[in-house]
Enzyme design. Structure first.
Site, PDB file in Angstrom:
ATOM      1  N   LYS A  10       0.828  -1.188   0.000  1.00 15.11           N
ATOM      2  CA  LYS A  10       0.000   0.000   0.000  1.00 15.11           C
ATOM      3  C   LYS A  10       0.872   1.251   0.000  1.00 15.11           C
ATOM      4  CE  LYS A  10      -3.218  -0.725   3.049  1.00 15.11           C
ATOM      5  NZ  LYS A  10      -4.135  -0.640   4.188  1.00 15.11           N
ATOM      6  N   ARG A  11       1.966   1.158   0.706  1.00 12.24           N
ATOM      7  CA  ARG A  11       2.819   2.322   0.881  1.00 12.24           C
ATOM      8  C   ARG A  11       3.538   2.741  -0.399  1.00 12.24           C
ATOM      9  NH1 ARG A  11       6.729   0.708   3.454  1.00 12.24           N
ATOM     10  NH2 ARG A  11       8.204   2.071   2.414  1.00 12.24           N
TER      11      ARG A  11
END
Length: 476
Positions: free
Chosen positions: A242-243
């Site tokens: 996600k990052r």
RNA sequence: GGCCCCAUCGUCUAGAGGCCUAGGACACCACCCUCUCAAGGUGGCGACACGGGUUCGAAUCCCGUUGGGGCUGCCA
């Protein structure tokens, strides 16, 4: 009775936690679960695992529902794990009563310090195992894992990975706050919901022995069939995160990827039908999906290929369907112009030409914006390149004069007065076709690339076209 | 560190001992078509990680090596 039901019908679950947008990896897991359920005429359960007060947010629950709906994955049953905590607590009590657990008040720091001291592997050392501690504040419940033997995970895609029980630490099943941990809740719900197949990401494989141990301790009966899917990786071959990676499904929706393309592409990331075909409809996928055909190795999420699929699919659409799908970028939230500027007739005239040239729906506006706005913005770089050859001033003067008179129409291979006059002038001035059309195109559309020029001119109209040519001429 | 998983063109894959001088798709390159850009057409580049076995025969089976990845929370 439950046991019987398990035999006759497939029950799968997709269990996301609402801590963010639906991730492409999760979407694929959801898809595989759904495909198996539909293929087998079984049940697809959506279970929102919303038991992490710190990270869960209600809006993410909605976002997950929306993303699933967007790609067309409908669920037969839907649960909120937070509504089932009593069931989980009851299971925890059952474990306590069975004597397979013990209370432990070691802090993380103490556990780490001891691990460091003994120089062994990090992790819990069973310190409180035989200390007979009582339940209380700051006391967690741990499951006592066997010291001998091994736990085997029956996995359709991976065979039978086995884990020495001695390497499985006594893990926490109930936090010191009284909250039941993920694995336990998972097992309790899977037993209660009569889940027959657990299809999830490979990252869950290492905790599966704990799952199995708990399942057995709770007397769950026949264990489900597992299918641990290969991870989806980025160009650096790391698990999509996600990052650092663009993973939110809705990101792709907003860029103009078609949901059926997304589904098709996701399905192919780890699975392919036995004949290796790539372009499949949802029905075909349902028909041909087999867990046994799921691959083992990690798959790279290749946006270039996704994009190519999308372009193919857009081109295969009927013009009507294309127009329909394009609406969000024409009149909806993604349209860059104000509503009163949009003219459906303009789009209708250009649609077939646009359809062939976009790979993403989000590319549509830039293909037709010059037909909707009053004044075009000329791209300076494109303009400089287009007017570089000698004779452009003369070209523009003559085109303006000629096009003031010429019939304003363009019927390919039949009547092409605009085209004929333009290239006649260009030829006279010693300019090839490419160089001849370039300044006119940039003057009229603002850019050096775009839909076919003469069709565009007809839609634009003589007055506006001539005005733009004159304005461009004035720049020289 | 420990446990586990994985290994065919750059990428996704077909291949379940002889059909493989390894097929397809995306990407890339060239040419054709062409008012730009696309689309389309034709052709091209390009892989069984390595080493041992087993076998008449291995991309396919076994072992090892190497490389990559996942997990290792009183998160889910």
């Amino acid at each position: 009775m439950l046991r019987y039901a398990r035999r006759v019908s497939v029950r799968v679950r997709f269990a996301p936690s609402p801590t963010g947008f639906l991730h492409v990896g999760s979407a694929r897991a959801a898809l595989y679960n759904w495909l198996l359920a539909r293929h087998a005429g079984g049940t697809f359960v959506l279970r929102i695992e919303d038991t992490d007060e710190a990270r869960d947010r209600e809006e993410w629950v909605t976002a997950i529902d929306e993303s699933l709906r967007w790609i067309g994955l409908d669920w037969d049953e839907r649960y909120r794990q937070s509504e089932r905590v009593e069931l989980h607590a009851a299971a925890a009590e059952k474990l306590v009563a069975s004597g397979l657990t013990y209370w432990c008040d070691c802090t993380r720091e103490e556990v780490d310090a001891r691990a460091k001291e003994r120089g062994g592997p990090p992790g819990y050392d069973g310190h409180c195992r035989d200390l007979g501690k009582e339940a209380g504040p700051d006391v967690a419940l741990r499951f006592r894992t066997p010291d001998q033997g091994e736990t085997v995970v029956p996995d359709v895609v991976r065979g039978e990975p086995s884990f020495p029980n001695s390497t499985i630490e006594d893990f926490v099943v109930v936090r010191s706050t009284g909250k039941v941990m993920f694995v336990l809740a998972n097992v309790v719900d899977d037993i209660d919901m009569a889940i027959t197949h657990v299809i999830r990401g490979e990252e869950h494989l290492p905790t599966t022995p704990k799952y199995l141990l708990l399942w057995q301790a709770l007397g769950g009966g026949a264990v489900p069939v597992f299918a641990h899917l290969p991870v989806i990786v980025n160009e650096k071959r790391q698990k999509l995160s996600k990052r650092r990676d663009p993973v939110a499904l809705e990101l792709y929706r907003d860029e103009g990827y078609l949901s059926e393309v997304m589904l098709n592409y996701l399905a192919l990331l780890g699975w392919s039908p036995s004949d290796g075909r790539e372009r499949l409809t949802l029905d075909e996928m349902v028909q041909e999906f087999r867990l046994e055909d799921v691959g083992k190795s990690p798959g790279f999420f290749d946006v270039a290929k996704l994009r190519a699929f999308n372009g193919d699919t857009i081109r295969a659409l009927s013009v009507e369907a294309f127009t329909e799908r394009a609406q969000p970028w024409l009149t909806g939230p993604f349209a860059p112009w104000s509503a009163d500027l949009y003219d459906p007739d303009v789009f209708a005239a250009m649609a077939p030409l646009v359809q062939e040239r976009v790979a993403l729906l989000s590319e549509i506006p830039a293909m037709i914006d010059f037909l909707l706005v009053d004044e075009v913005t000329i791209d300076d770089g494109d303009w400089e390149k287009a007017v570089k050859p000698e004779g452009i001033t003369k070209l523009l003067d003559e085109v303006i004069a000629s096009w003031a008179e010429v019939p304003w129409e363009h019927v390919p291979d039949e009547r092409e007065p605009l085209k004929d006059s333009l290239f006649e002038i260009g030829e006279r001035l010693g300019l090839n076709k490419k160089r001849t059309q370039a300044p006119v195109r940039v003057a009229v559309t603002g850019r050096s690339v775009g839909p076919p020029l003469f069709e565009s001119l007809v839609v634009l109209g003589r007055e506006r076209a001539l005005a733009r040519l004159r304005a461009a001429r004035a720049r020289l």
